[in-house]
Each structure stands twice: as structure tokens, then as C-alpha cells.
Design a protein around this motif. Sequence first.
Motif, PDB file in Angstrom:
ATOM      1  N   PHE A   1       0.579   3.852  -3.071  1.00  0.00           N
ATOM      2  CA  PHE A   1       0.004   5.252  -3.211  1.00  0.00           C
ATOM      3  C   PHE A   1       1.408   6.165  -3.263  1.00  0.00           C
ATOM      4  O   PHE A   1       0.895   7.524  -3.771  1.00  0.00           O
ATOM      5  CB  PHE A   1       0.290   5.135  -0.817  1.00  0.00           C
ATOM      6  CG  PHE A   1       0.023   6.774  -0.834  1.00  0.00           C
ATOM      7  CD1 PHE A   1      -1.889   7.075  -0.689  1.00  0.00           C
ATOM      8  CD2 PHE A   1       0.674   7.624  -0.537  1.00  0.00           C
ATOM      9  CE1 PHE A   1      -2.491   7.528  -0.441  1.00  0.00           C
ATOM     10  CE2 PHE A   1      -0.399   8.936   0.101  1.00  0.00           C
ATOM     11  CZ  PHE A   1      -1.353   8.872   0.308  1.00  0.00           C
TER      12      PHE A   1
ATOM     13  N   SER B   1     -11.406   8.490   4.725  1.00  0.00           N
ATOM     14  CA  SER B   1     -11.818   8.846   3.128  1.00  0.00           C
ATOM     15  C   SER B   1     -13.208   7.925   3.034  1.00  0.00           C
ATOM     16  O   SER B   1     -14.113   7.828   2.209  1.00  0.00           O
ATOM     17  CB  SER B   1     -11.143   9.168   2.196  1.00  0.00           C
ATOM     18  OG  SER B   1     -11.532   9.051   0.851  1.00  0.00           O
TER      19      SER B   1
ATOM     20  N   ALA C   1      -5.668   9.155   6.478  1.00  0.00           N
ATOM     21  CA  ALA C   1      -6.583  10.179   6.210  1.00  0.00           C
ATOM     22  C   ALA C   1      -7.848   9.705   4.774  1.00  0.00           C
ATOM     23  O   ALA C   1      -8.894   9.514   5.237  1.00  0.00           O
ATOM     24  CB  ALA C   1      -6.441  11.381   6.011  1.00  0.00           C
ATOM     25  N   SER C   2      -7.111   8.524   4.334  1.00  0.00           N
ATOM     26  CA  SER C   2      -7.620   8.204   3.100  1.00  0.00           C
ATOM     27  C   SER C   2      -8.411   6.839   3.501  1.00  0.00           C
ATOM     28  O   SER C   2      -9.560   6.387   2.163  1.00  0.00           O
ATOM     29  CB  SER C   2      -6.258   7.900   1.960  1.00  0.00           C
ATOM     30  OG  SER C   2      -5.778   9.107   1.051  1.00  0.00           O
ATOM     31  N   PHE C   3      -7.998   6.408   4.411  1.00  0.00           N
ATOM     32  CA  PHE C   3      -8.509   5.313   4.607  1.00  0.00           C
ATOM     33  C   PHE C   3      -9.896   6.231   5.357  1.00  0.00           C
ATOM     34  O   PHE C   3     -11.275   4.990   5.178  1.00  0.00           O
ATOM     35  CB  PHE C   3      -7.901   4.595   5.938  1.00  0.00           C
ATOM     36  CG  PHE C   3      -7.105   3.623   5.619  1.00  0.00           C
ATOM     37  CD1 PHE C   3      -7.009   3.387   4.107  1.00  0.00           C
ATOM     38  CD2 PHE C   3      -6.624   3.245   6.836  1.00  0.00           C
ATOM     39  CE1 PHE C   3      -5.381   2.500   4.206  1.00  0.00           C
ATOM     40  CE2 PHE C   3      -4.960   2.464   5.924  1.00  0.00           C
ATOM     41  CZ  PHE C   3      -4.225   2.124   4.761  1.00  0.00           C
TER      42      PHE C   3
ATOM     43  N   MET D   1      -1.690  10.808   4.667  1.00  0.00           N
ATOM     44  CA  MET D   1      -2.514  10.376   4.396  1.00  0.00           C
ATOM     45  C   MET D   1      -3.046   9.128   3.665  1.00  0.00           C
ATOM     46  O   MET D   1      -4.053   9.269   2.763  1.00  0.00           O
ATOM     47  CB  MET D   1      -1.823  11.882   2.480  1.00  0.00           C
ATOM     48  CG  MET D   1      -1.604  13.264   3.591  1.00  0.00           C
ATOM     49  SD  MET D   1      -4.023  13.529   3.521  1.00  0.00           S
ATOM     50  CE  MET D   1      -4.798  14.166   2.853  1.00  0.00           C
ATOM     51  N   LEU D   2      -2.623   8.540   4.110  1.00  0.00           N
ATOM     52  CA  LEU D   2      -2.796   7.425   3.426  1.00  0.00           C
ATOM     53  C   LEU D   2      -3.606   6.926   4.234  1.00  0.00           C
ATOM     54  O   LEU D   2      -4.947   6.631   3.789  1.00  0.00           O
ATOM     55  CB  LEU D   2      -1.908   6.081   3.595  1.00  0.00           C
ATOM     56  CG  LEU D   2      -2.096   4.678   3.664  1.00  0.00           C
ATOM     57  CD1 LEU D   2      -3.187   4.545   1.639  1.00  0.00           C
ATOM     58  CD2 LEU D   2      -1.009   4.003   3.671  1.00  0.00           C
TER      59      LEU D   2
ATOM     60  N   MET E   1      -9.294  12.437  -2.356  1.00  0.00           N
ATOM     61  CA  MET E   1      -8.102  12.762  -1.247  1.00  0.00           C
ATOM     62  C   MET E   1      -7.375  12.171  -2.486  1.00  0.00           C
ATOM     63  O   MET E   1      -5.704  12.284  -1.762  1.00  0.00           O
ATOM     64  CB  MET E   1      -8.405  11.494  -0.658  1.00  0.00           C
ATOM     65  CG  MET E   1      -9.130  11.602   0.994  1.00  0.00           C
ATOM     66  SD  MET E   1      -9.000  13.000   1.756  1.00  0.00           S
ATOM     67  CE  MET E   1      -7.982  12.495   3.350  1.00  0.00           C
TER      68      MET E   1
ATOM     69  N   ASP F   1       0.745  -1.373  -0.036  1.00  0.00           N
ATOM     70  CA  ASP F   1      -0.122  -0.113  -0.108  1.00  0.00           C
ATOM     71  C   ASP F   1       0.971   1.000  -0.252  1.00  0.00           C
ATOM     72  O   ASP F   1       0.339   2.364  -0.653  1.00  0.00           O
ATOM     73  CB  ASP F   1      -0.763   0.234   1.514  1.00  0.00           C
ATOM     74  CG  ASP F   1      -1.476  -1.664   1.327  1.00  0.00           C
ATOM     75  OD1 ASP F   1      -1.988  -2.001   0.456  1.00  0.00           O
ATOM     76  OD2 ASP F   1      -2.073  -1.467   1.907  1.00  0.00           O
TER      77      ASP F   1
ATOM     78  N   ALA G   1      -4.613   1.125  -2.868  1.00  0.00           N
ATOM     79  CA  ALA G   1      -3.484   1.404  -1.974  1.00  0.00           C
ATOM     80  C   ALA G   1      -4.818   1.799  -1.264  1.00  0.00           C
ATOM     81  O   ALA G   1      -4.315   1.071   0.167  1.00  0.00           O
ATOM     82  CB  ALA G   1      -2.825   2.742  -2.067  1.00  0.00           C
TER      83      ALA G   1
END
Lengths: 140, 140
Positions: free
Chosen positions: A32, A69, A65-67, A62-63, B62, A28, B35
Amino acid sequence: MTQLSNYTYDEISIGQRASFERKVEERDIQLFAAATGDVNPLHLDADFAATTRFGERIAHGMLTASFVSAALAMRLPGPGTIFMEQQVRFRLPVRIGDVISVELEVTEKEDKRKAVTLACTARNQDGKAVLTGTAKVVAP
Amino acid sequence: MTQLSNYTYDEISIGQRASFERKVEERDIQLFAAATGDVNPLHLDADFAATTRFGERIAHGMLTASFVSAALAMRLPGPGTIFMEQQVRFRLPVRIGDVISVELEVTEKEDKRKAVTLACTARNQDGKAVLTGTAKVVAP
């Protein structure tokens, strides 16, 4: 493909909760970095990372934070959600192999724009909050 | 590997600016979905996306927010940056093929924690702001 369902604005109530779990895999981090152009050595270079306060590579903030999202887009409200705003505070580093649980809770609804505000917390496998924040979305 | 440089806290001044450009490729959407686990059909399924207000697939919000993060990690302050907070507002959809320019400007410094606040704007190739926000980081 997994069947996806969503909650429309009228089906959403204050206090409603949802969660989304994701393990951070080595893969990941690589994906990313490739997707975003963020090749900061803190995430990719073990030797560099060993010299930092973290002592080892950590995941891009931000990974995580993307979870959050992903939780909004996949669980609550789910597919059809349109993002308006997201605010996140990074509290603890996330390491490769950590299992992150995102918890969402609806805190506000705004009928005119079908906007929903949610409190968002991401915890690691020890139950510690690695990220807290809020998100405002338009529900489907 | 490209040589990376950074700005230490003392080298950073209020009003200092930096930018970072990135084209959104089809590949990036696929990598970002893999990711993060966010496989919302709005980003991946052309038939589904055609039924939405956007009329076609759009990038994950994102992903654009991560370009901001990449700008911070790669340009200003650069490698060694530690993220504290990020706040973003999504203003316009980003489509595959769009060229996104992230502009950063230092707005505050906090000596005690070596914290730097930056205003962040992401524009598309037409100069329109697709995302605005702020970020707070610890500079190296």
C-alpha cells in the motif's frame, strides 16, 4: 481467477447486506505504501511508531477504507460498480495481524441515476468498529 | 530515506495550502489490488474494461483517494497526522499514466481536539478535478 458475480440495480433492495473479510498482513502495508506514495513512518518505522500514542505501527487508514471499497466492488453491487462518493470516519487503529470484516447494508436507492447508498462498517476480530461510513455508487 | 517534516497544530493557519503530485503507473494498480484485495476487472482486465463506459482500464477510485491521504500524511500536516474523517467525491476517471496533483487547503481549526479540516482536490494533467472532498485530521 475466481468467478465474480454482481447485483444489477434492479436486483438490489433496501436492507440488503453483504460482507468482506481481509486480514491485514505486513506485506499489505508495504504494498500500500508503494502504491500510494504514503511512506508515513507511523506505518513503516517501528521505532518511530513506538513514540506515538499507538505504541506500535498501525495500518494506513485508507487501507481499511479500501477494504470497504473492495467490498463494494467485489460483493455488493460487485464488478461493474462505479464509485460516486465515499465518507469514512476512522474510529480505532488497525494493527498488523488484525482481521477486518466489512459489513455493507443498502440504505437508499435512486432510480434516475441507478445510484445506491450503503452504510459501511469495518470491525476488527474483537467485533469493535474501526471504521464507519457511507458510500454512494452506481450499480451495474 | 527522505527527511520528512511536519506542521504542528499551532503552526497551521486557515488558508494554508500544500500539494502532492503522483503519476499513476501500471505497477501502482497491481500493488493496490494486491494490498486491498480489490481485483475488480475494471482495473485489471483490459478486455473487460473495453466493454464498460470507460473503454479502458481505470485506476481504483480509492487509489486516488489514497493520494489525498498521502498528501495529508506527507505534506500538511505531515508525519504524525492522525486521520479522523475523509469524504471524497469521484468526478472523473483516472487512467494509467495520468499525473495527479493533490491540492490541500486548511478551512477550519478546532483547538480543543487539535483538529484541522482541509478541502482536498485532485486534478489530472489537464487541470480537471478528478476528485474533490474534505478531510479532518488531528495535527501533530
